[in-house]
Structures are given as structure tokens and as C-alpha cells.
Design a protein around this motif. Structure first.
Motif, PDB file in Angstrom:
ATOM      1  N   THR A 486      53.478  48.333  38.259  1.00 13.00           N
ATOM      2  CA  THR A 486      53.263  46.914  38.573  1.00 13.00           C
ATOM      3  C   THR A 486      53.833  46.520  39.933  1.00 13.00           C
ATOM      4  O   THR A 486      53.601  45.400  40.395  1.00 13.00           O
ATOM      5  CB  THR A 486      53.888  46.015  37.492  1.00 13.00           C
ATOM      6  N   ARG A 487      54.546  47.411  40.578  1.00 12.68           N
ATOM      7  CA  ARG A 487      55.250  47.058  41.815  1.00 12.68           C
ATOM      8  C   ARG A 487      54.314  46.532  42.903  1.00 12.68           C
ATOM      9  O   ARG A 487      54.601  45.518  43.543  1.00 12.68           O
ATOM     10  CB  ARG A 487      56.015  48.273  42.335  1.00 12.68           C
ATOM     11  N   GLY A 488      53.198  47.185  43.125  1.00  8.57           N
ATOM     12  CA  GLY A 488      52.298  46.770  44.205  1.00  8.57           C
ATOM     13  C   GLY A 488      51.744  45.376  43.992  1.00  8.57           C
ATOM     14  O   GLY A 488      51.721  44.553  44.914  1.00  8.57           O
ATOM     15  N   ALA A 489      51.292  45.085  42.768  1.00  8.36           N
ATOM     16  CA  ALA A 489      50.747  43.757  42.474  1.00  8.36           C
ATOM     17  C   ALA A 489      51.830  42.688  42.614  1.00  8.36           C
ATOM     18  O   ALA A 489      51.572  41.586  43.107  1.00  8.36           O
ATOM     19  CB  ALA A 489      50.156  43.737  41.066  1.00  8.36           C
ATOM     20  N   ILE A 490      53.051  43.017  42.199  1.00  5.31           N
ATOM     21  CA  ILE A 490      54.157  42.068  42.332  1.00  5.31           C
ATOM     22  C   ILE A 490      54.434  41.778  43.807  1.00  5.31           C
ATOM     23  O   ILE A 490      54.613  40.618  44.206  1.00  5.31           O
ATOM     24  CB  ILE A 490      55.436  42.606  41.648  1.00  5.31           C
ATOM     25  N   GLU A 491      54.465  42.814  44.631  1.00  2.00           N
ATOM     26  CA  GLU A 491      54.753  42.630  46.060  1.00  2.00           C
ATOM     27  C   GLU A 491      53.720  41.719  46.720  1.00  2.00           C
ATOM     28  O   GLU A 491      54.061  40.876  47.554  1.00  2.00           O
ATOM     29  CB  GLU A 491      54.812  43.984  46.760  1.00  2.00           C
ATOM     30  N   GLU A 492      52.447  41.873  46.340  1.00  2.00           N
ATOM     31  CA  GLU A 492      51.403  41.020  46.933  1.00  2.00           C
ATOM     32  C   GLU A 492      51.468  39.602  46.382  1.00  2.00           C
ATOM     33  O   GLU A 492      51.250  38.629  47.117  1.00  2.00           O
ATOM     34  CB  GLU A 492      50.036  41.644  46.703  1.00  2.00           C
ATOM     35  N   ALA A 493      51.752  39.469  45.100  1.00  2.00           N
ATOM     36  CA  ALA A 493      51.880  38.135  44.513  1.00  2.00           C
ATOM     37  C   ALA A 493      53.048  37.374  45.133  1.00  2.00           C
ATOM     38  O   ALA A 493      52.979  36.150  45.342  1.00  2.00           O
ATOM     39  CB  ALA A 493      52.065  38.247  42.995  1.00  2.00           C
ATOM     40  N   MET A 494      54.124  38.101  45.449  1.00  2.00           N
ATOM     41  CA  MET A 494      55.280  37.473  46.098  1.00  2.00           C
ATOM     42  C   MET A 494      54.900  36.805  47.409  1.00  2.00           C
ATOM     43  O   MET A 494      55.331  35.694  47.706  1.00  2.00           O
ATOM     44  CB  MET A 494      56.360  38.524  46.382  1.00  2.00           C
ATOM     45  N   VAL A 495      54.094  37.490  48.199  1.00  2.00           N
ATOM     46  CA  VAL A 495      53.677  36.942  49.493  1.00  2.00           C
ATOM     47  C   VAL A 495      52.913  35.638  49.290  1.00  2.00           C
ATOM     48  O   VAL A 495      53.148  34.639  49.984  1.00  2.00           O
ATOM     49  CB  VAL A 495      52.808  37.964  50.255  1.00  2.00           C
ATOM     50  N   LEU A 496      52.014  35.624  48.308  1.00  2.00           N
ATOM     51  CA  LEU A 496      51.232  34.417  48.038  1.00  2.00           C
ATOM     52  C   LEU A 496      52.124  33.275  47.572  1.00  2.00           C
ATOM     53  O   LEU A 496      51.943  32.117  47.964  1.00  2.00           O
ATOM     54  CB  LEU A 496      50.171  34.725  46.973  1.00  2.00           C
ATOM     55  N   LEU A 497      53.107  33.588  46.737  1.00  2.00           N
ATOM     56  CA  LEU A 497      54.026  32.553  46.244  1.00  2.00           C
ATOM     57  C   LEU A 497      54.937  32.033  47.351  1.00  2.00           C
ATOM     58  O   LEU A 497      55.194  30.829  47.445  1.00  2.00           O
ATOM     59  CB  LEU A 497      54.867  33.127  45.103  1.00  2.00           C
TER      60      LEU A 497
END
Length: 579
Positions: A486-497
Motif C-alpha cells: 500500500t506504500r505507493g498509493a499512500i505516498e500519492e494520496a499524501m501529495v493530493l491531501l
């Protein structure tokens, strides 16, 4: 020009879908692009829809993309199943054989290309996948020569004529797009990559390579999805290094053989998925009470029972920590990238021998089978630590023909260890409770001393990075916690947030058990809300966190258990709902 795009090829299993994706992606990897690939496939050998989605970028990517730019379809089902992913301006390249159609009034372009017809005229319809690669290259404005090296490697052993025909299939696929559609062809040219050489591999290959690098020379195992590639890799590599792989009759035999080999001083591992780990549990308990090191790989998949054998899930967490009967010391690790999978496998062998206990390396299907770009591995960073194992000891003679204290009660909980045959090292080995020499004993004081000693050994695990942290904020609005892929999806979601003004920290747990409370607790305390991201239905990691760090009122579950991985925007939306 674009910095990244997503390409997917789909059809029926057995049609060459996987090889199409392999040729396309490896050629781009060799140009220096970063890639992330994920295969969707059915739990049968032939037939059923399958697809391979590949993300291509000029920068590092670690997750599947939300949308799709190019869809290559070998049947109408591929279009029907995957069309919803295509963004406005997307492209469908489909085999003209099945008269492809797409929904009306959409901003997607359909190119109908005679894959099968062109391939058949060249000698065999099997080359239709090469025609599709050529058509894709035209849409990307790539020179078909970038595929020459790959085609030579794959088909060279069949003779130059076969190589030439496959290259001709690629050329004709490219020319059809260019000539038949002329100036109307829509291209998605990628920005030029840096040209650097990088590895492109699945997590299972990284684990197998890590085992070889760690000095492992024996693997007993039983084939099972999604772990089989570890076994297949080592079947090819170990014989040249004096090692071997044995396909056992079941997972019980695999685990006990691995334990036996480790008892004899040979670093051995076995690998399976949830159903196989269930069968191994009694043997894992044996490794615990005999204090025999063993490394076991669990590649999680959809359960229970046979469940979803080819789909993503992370539901073995509790079983790996608490599945054995009785109480034994155990270490559970969870790498989050292919690169970590390599290094953590090496470390798993070190920890198993240092603490003389089972080490379970936990992955999931997305990490095990997802293929991603990996920076060159740094072999000089690898170290081999064998703990208190004495391979060539000069042991003192034992008075009155006594026995070696293999299970001596020590302050750190780790007893001295010898391999069979060492002079003056004789001792009992048994699965029942025993005294310091291994002789069976049910004495209450001895039982307590041995239990305390075994459990004491894992109180302070020497693992350098138990948590991968991206914590820029002393006080965060949100802490996102995950493990494995799940790390990659979390890293990208962080940027959006973050783009919306939220302060977001990220903790990815790499040492699941013993839980790294000291690493996680400060991050939880400094966050207003905590979102624990997991591919399971019951929030297993979240429950483990509540047990170890408290603050249950802050912790929210972000769960997905439909067999598919998290997508970045999907995760972003779920986290936004917490505010």
C-alpha cells in the motif's frame, strides 16, 4: 509530450498477454523509464479474462495509476471490463478480428488494427501480440528498434528467421497505424528518459535473490500462487551454487525439512501463501520450542480457504503473529517495495540465526507479483550474521559424559548453538518441554525458566528500520499507516491531501512483530487523526496498533477487500472522508 502514462493489454489467458506486457515494459525499462506493472488474472491455467497494466514514468512510481491512457484489446471483453478506466483523450487499440466497439459519445479514440490477420500472413497468429506491440509503439512515437534487443533475447534460440518475423510483425503493426490513419493518428509521446540502467523485477524474484545472497542453499516448498516464482527462481540458480530445491508432498513436509536443514547449519527457507502457512503452524511451533532458526515467506492472497488465489489481500497478519499454539518467540517482517524485499530477506536469515527463532517474511500478491523498477542493488551493504552458532568450536569435554547445554538459560535469552557432530556438543532435541541439555522435563521451575528465556530473546530486536517514516510535520492533521504494497498509493494520496492544505505524515510498518511501539507511538500522539490502510475486512493492523500504542479513539480503518489493490485517488477520497 507527457511525463507518464498508463498502458494496459488484455485478453484471454493463454493468448500471450503476459509476454506482450513483458516485451513492452522491459524495452521501456532499458530506455531508462520507471515502471510499475500489475497483472489481473484468473485462477485457472487457460481462459478467463486477464490483463497487465503498466505505468510508465520519468520519475519513480510505486502504485497502479487511477486511470488509463492506452488499452490494447484482444477481445471485446477487455474493452467492456476496462473501458471505465480510460481517461478523456484515451486510446483503444483493438484486434479488428472481433469488430471492436466502444461506447458512443465518449472522448476515447478507437483504432481497429488487424493483429491476427497480419500475424497469420507472416506465418502464425501467435505473433498477433507482436503486432500489438508495434501498434503501441506508433501511438507512443517510439522507434521499433527499441524492441530489437528484447526480441533477440526471447526468440534468438529459435533461430534468426523467427527473430526477423517477430520484428516484422512489430514493424507492420507500427506501419498500419502510421499509414492507414495518416495524420489523424493520435500520439502520446513520452518525455525522454534518463537512459540509466535499472532492474525491473517482481517481489518474488527479489526475495529469491535475497535468499541466495544471504547464503541460503536449500529450499523445500510446494507450489502455490502467488509464491511459486520464488521456488522457480531458485530451481534455476541454486544447483550452480551447490544448493538444491525439493518439491515436497505438502507444506507440512516443506516446513519441517527447512527446520531440519537449519538445525544442521544450512540456511534454508520455504515459501507459501495463506493455506500453506495454515498447514505449517505446528512445525513453526516446533521451530520455536527447539529454538531452531527458519525463514518462511508468506505471500498473502485472498482468503479464507482457497478464497481468491490470484487476487490482492492482506488478511494473514493476525495468523502470522498468533497462529501457532502455545507461546513462542517469533519475528514477522513486512517489506513495502521490491528493493526492500531483497534486503529484508537477507536480514530475515540474520535475525533467524541471531535470535534462534522462526522469522516470517510477509508480502502480499501485489508486492509478490507486481513488477517494478528497482535501483541497482548495493551488495556491499549485505552482511551475514550467524549469532551464537559455533561451526568449528573447540568445546571443552563434559564431565561424567554429560550433555552440552544447548538450551542454557542466558540473560539475553539466546542459548549457545552447535550443529550435529561437533565433539562435546551432544544434546537432546525434542518438541516437548526440556531442560538446558534438551532432556524432557515437566518440572514447574524449569518450565518457567525455559519459557521466560525463549520469550526474552525478542524483546529488543536489532532491526535498523522497523518503520519507514515520512513525517515532515511535528503536529499532523492526519497520520496514514500501512504495510506491504500500500506504500505507493499512500505516498500519492499524501501529495493530493497536502495540496488541499492538510498536514499529513506517513508511517509504513516493516517490523510487524514484535511491534515497534517506540517508533509508532510518538507519531500517533502528534496526529489529530490516524488512518490505517489495509486490504482486509477487519482492520488487523489497526487492532494490533490499538493493542500496542492505545489511542483507539484516534484510529480509523481504511479498508478494501474486493481483491483489488488501492488506487491513489480512491485512498485520497477515503482519507478526506475522515474530516
Amino acid at each position: 509530450m507527457v511525463k507518464q502514462l498508463s498502458w494496459k493489454v488484455g485478453g484471454q489467458q493463454g493468448e500471450g498477454i503476459e509476454s506482450t506486457g513483458e516485451i513492452f515494459s522491459i524495452a521501456l525499462n532499458r530506455l531508462g523509464y520507471y515502471l510499475y506493472g500489475y497483472r489481473h488474472f484468473s485462477s485457472r491455467i487457460k481462459g478467463g479474462h486477464t490483463n497487465n497494466k503498466i505505468r510508465v514514468s520519468t520519475t519513480q512510481v510505486r502504485s497502479i495509476s487511477d486511470d488509463l491512457d492506452i488499452l490494447v484489446a484482444f477481445d471485446q471483453e477487455t474493452i467492456d471490463v476496462n473501458f471505465h478506466e480510460l481517461r478523456d483523450g484515451g486510446i483503444v487499440i483493438a484486434d479488428a478480428k472481433f469488430n471492436p466497439t466502444i461506447p458512443e459519445n465518449t472522448a476515447v479514440t478507437l483504432y481497429s488494427v488487424p493483429f491476427t490477420e497480419i500475424a497469420t500472413e507472416l506465418g502464425t497468429s501467435l505473433m498477433k501480440n507482436m503486432v500489438a506491440v508495434g501498434a503501441s509503439s506508433a501511438v507512443l512515437d517510439l522507434d521499433i528498434e527499441v524492441f530489437q534487443e528484447m526480441v533477440q533475447e526471447i526468440f534468438g534460440r529459435k533461430g534468426q528467421q523467427v527473430v526477423d518475423k517477430n520484428m516484422e510483425a512489430i514493424r507492420q503493426g507500427s506501419e498500419f497505424i502510421k499509414q492507414q490513419l495518416g495524420d489523424n493518428v493520435q500520439t502520446m509521446k513520452l518525455e525522454k528518459a534518463d537512459g540509466k540502467k535499472r532492474l525491473f523485477m517482481i517481489g518474488n524474484d527479489a526475495i529469491a535473490l535475497g535468499a541466495v545472497t544471504a547464503g541460503s542453499r536449500f529450499m523445500p516448498a510446494y507450489p502455490i500462487t502467488p509464491a511459486s516464482e520464488i521456488m522457480e527462481y531458485l530451481i534455476k540458480k541454486l544447483p550452480a551454487l551447490g544448493g538444491t530445491v525439493i518439491q515436497t508432498e505438502d507444506e507440512i513436509a516443506a516446513c519441517t525439512m527447512a527446520i531440519g536443514a537449519n538445525y544442521a547449519g544450512v540456511r534454508a527457507l520455504t515459501a507459501s501463501a495463506g493455506p500453506g502457512l495454515s498447514l505449517m503452524m505446528e512445525a513453526i511451533g516446533l521451530a520455536g520450542i527447539t529454538e531452531t532458526p527458519v525463514v518462511i515467506i508468506d505471500t498473502q492472497r485472498g482468503g479464507p480457504s482457497t478464497g481468491l488465489p490470484t487476487k490482492q489481500e492482506q488478511s494473514d497478519l493476525m495468523a502470522m503473529i498468533y497462529g501457532t499454539h502455545g507461546e513462542i518467540p517469533k519475528i514477522v517482517m513486512a517489506p513495502s517495495t521490491v528493493q526492500e524485499a531483497f534486503y529484508d530477506t537477507v536480514e530475515a536469515f540474520n535475525l533467524a540465526e541471531e535470535y534462534q527463532c522462526p522469522v516470517i517474511l510477509l508480502t502480499d500478491l501485489q508486492l509478490s507479483l507486481g513488477k517494478q523498477t528497482v535501483e541497482p542493488l548495493e551488495y556491499d551493504k549485505v552482511e551475514i550474521r550467524r549469532g551464537k552458532l559455533e561451526l568449528n568450536p573447540q568445546l571443552p569435554e563434559i564431565e561424567n559424559k554429560g550433555y552440552f547445554k544447548r538450551y542454557e538459560v542466558t540473560e539475553d535469552g539466546v542459548s549457545p548453538r552447535v550443529v550435529p557432530g561437533v565433539p562435546n556438543g551432544i544434546h537432546h532435541v525434542t518438541g516437548v518441554e526440556h531442560d538446558e541439555t534438551g532432556k524432557p522435563s515437566e518440572a514447574p521451575l524449569n518450565r518457567r525458566a525455559q519459557m521466560d528465556k525463549r520469550l526474552r530473546k525478542t524483546q529488543n530486536i536489532n532491526f535498523k528500520t522497523p518503520v519507514h517514516k515520512d513525517a515532515k510535520h511535528e503536529e499532523a492533521d492526519l497520520l496514514i499507516v500501512g504495510f506491504n504494497s500500500t506504500r505507493g498509493a499512500i505516498e500519492e494520496a499524501m501529495v493530493l491531501l497536502e495540496n488541499e492544505g492538510l498536514k499529513v505524515n506517513h508511517a509504513h510498518v516493516r517490523l510487524i512483530h514484535p511491534f515497534p511501539t517506540d517508533e509508532i507511538l510518538p507519531l500517533v500522539q502528534s496526529a489529530k487523526k490516524v488512518a490505517v490502510v489495509e486490504n482486509n475486512a477487519t482492520g488487523q493492523l489497526a487492532n494490533i496498533m490499538k493493542m500496542n500504542v492505545g489511542h483507539a479513539e484516534k484510529i480509523s480503518n481504511v479498508l478494501k477487500y474486493d481483491g483489488n489493490p488501492f488506487l491513489p485517488h480512491e485512498l485520497y477520497s477515503k482519507c478526506k472522508e475522515l474530516f
